[in-house]
Design a protein around this motif. Structure first.
Motif, PDB file in Angstrom:
ATOM      1  N   TYR A   3       0.868  -1.181   0.000  1.00  0.00           N
ATOM      2  CA  TYR A   3       0.000   0.000   0.000  1.00  0.00           C
ATOM      3  C   TYR A   3       0.904   1.230   0.000  1.00  0.00           C
ATOM      4  CZ  TYR A   3      -3.857   3.035   1.515  1.00  0.00           C
ATOM      5  OH  TYR A   3      -4.806   4.027   1.612  1.00  0.00           O
ATOM      6  N   PHE A 206     -10.632  -2.343   4.310  1.00  0.00           N
ATOM      7  CA  PHE A 206      -9.953  -2.825   5.516  1.00  0.00           C
ATOM      8  C   PHE A 206     -10.894  -3.012   6.703  1.00  0.00           C
ATOM      9  CE2 PHE A 206      -6.596  -0.781   3.038  1.00  0.00           C
ATOM     10  CZ  PHE A 206      -5.657  -1.795   3.017  1.00  0.00           C
ATOM     11  N   SER A 235      -6.383   8.159   0.580  1.00  0.00           N
ATOM     12  CA  SER A 235      -5.942   7.258   1.639  1.00  0.00           C
ATOM     13  C   SER A 235      -6.582   7.643   2.965  1.00  0.00           C
ATOM     14  CB  SER A 235      -4.419   7.303   1.759  1.00  0.00           C
ATOM     15  OG  SER A 235      -3.978   6.410   2.745  1.00  0.00           O
ATOM     16  N   LYS A 237      -5.967   6.309   5.867  1.00  0.00           N
ATOM     17  CA  LYS A 237      -4.951   6.249   6.913  1.00  0.00           C
ATOM     18  C   LYS A 237      -3.582   6.460   6.266  1.00  0.00           C
ATOM     19  CE  LYS A 237      -7.341   3.007  10.047  1.00  0.00           C
ATOM     20  NZ  LYS A 237      -7.398   3.840  11.259  1.00  0.00           N
ATOM     21  N   VAL A 242      -1.731   1.683   7.486  1.00  0.00           N
ATOM     22  CA  VAL A 242      -2.340   0.667   6.631  1.00  0.00           C
ATOM     23  C   VAL A 242      -1.450  -0.570   6.550  1.00  0.00           C
ATOM     24  CG1 VAL A 242      -3.031   0.103   4.271  1.00  0.00           C
ATOM     25  CG2 VAL A 242      -3.727   2.267   5.277  1.00  0.00           C
TER      26      VAL A 242
END
Length: 271
Positions: A3, A206, A235, A237, A242
């Motif tokens: 990620y 997630f 994003s 986080k 992540v």
């Protein structure tokens, strides 16, 4: 899964290219979406080809989508768009470019099977897809039997008019598209996520792992060599947070696999 969070769209495309070029060699099979064309990513492909850093003469290019009910050599569709805007500039040999085609979408099983054979004979080294504003990939948000493999997609008359105004020489409102299993078969899968309107879908990826209704994105999340490239707006986080979640998820999967293995061994003993 990796990620990767970047500051901007340009930074995302540059970072993705850095990973992409690791796979470039004669015989490599590349599968790109039409919306990657004329971006920083393809600009770098063209520039590196010009200076001789990479050669695409013997690289195989597979199309992800094409309009149905047209002769793709005669009518201006996605194949000819990619050929003029990218493949010619990379000096890709015509014999190494494959796109799906059917002249009759009402009787196209043989044509679809022909392209399925192409996909089977040319395992993809790198496939790139974009996450849409509706959370969809390849025209769909949720997975089903239809979008699992190569299939026909219908689009609206409004979308048809927009495409015609953009120069696409189409009469109907159907296209041929690869499916999520074709993406899962790629050796490396790059998913591009840009803009704050996509953030909720990354969060969902997630936070809702056990949802019964599988999205295309959640299925692709199980790919062994998945790269998700996002800008900061998309994003939910930080990259570090992540990646911690990813490690935790991997540990849970490993524990689950060990437990299932033990259960299977116990069952064998009982027999």
């Amino acid at each position: 899964m990796k990620y990767i969070v970047c500051n901007s769209e340009t930074a995302v495309l540059n970072r993705m290219y850095d990973e992409f070029e690791k796979n470039l060699e004669d015989g490599a099979v590349i599968c790109l979406p039409e919306n990657i064309i004329n971006t920083q990513f393809t600009n770098r492909m063209i520039d590196d080809n010009k200076i001789g850093k990479y050669r695409y003469k013997h690289v195989i290019m597979l199309g992800q989508r094409e309009f149905a009910d047209i002769d793709i050599e005669e009518k201006f569709g996605l194949y000819r768009y990619a050929r003029y805007e990218l493949f010619k500039k990379l000096d890709v040999e015509t014999k190494n470019i494959y796109y799906p085609q059917t002249l009759n979408s009402n009787d196209c099983e043989e044509d679809l099977n022909t392209y399925k054979e192409v996909l089977s004979d040319n395992p993809i080294d790198v496939a790139v897809v974009f996450l849409g504003s509706d959370g969809g990939i390849l025209d769909y948000r949720f997975a089903d039997e239809v979008n699992k493999n190569l299939h026909i997609v219908e689009f609206s008359d409004e979308e048809k008019s927009q495409l015609q105004n953009a120069g696409m020489e189409i009469d109907g409102n159907k296209l041929i598209s690869i499916g999520y299993e074709n993406l899962m078969a790629a050796r490396n899968l790059f998913v591009v996520v840009l803009g704050s309107d996509k953030r909720k879908y990354i969060e969902e990826l997630f936070e809702n792992e056990d949802s019964d209704k599988k999205t295309i994105l959640s299925i692709l999340n199980d790919h062994k060599n998945l790269f998700i490239f996002t800008d900061k707006e998309a994003s939910y986080k930080s990259e570090e947070e992540v990646n911690r979640l990813i490690k935790q998820r991997q540990k849970r999967l490993e524990i689950k696999e060990r437990e299932e293995k033990l259960q299977n061994e116990e069952k064998k003993k009982d027999r």
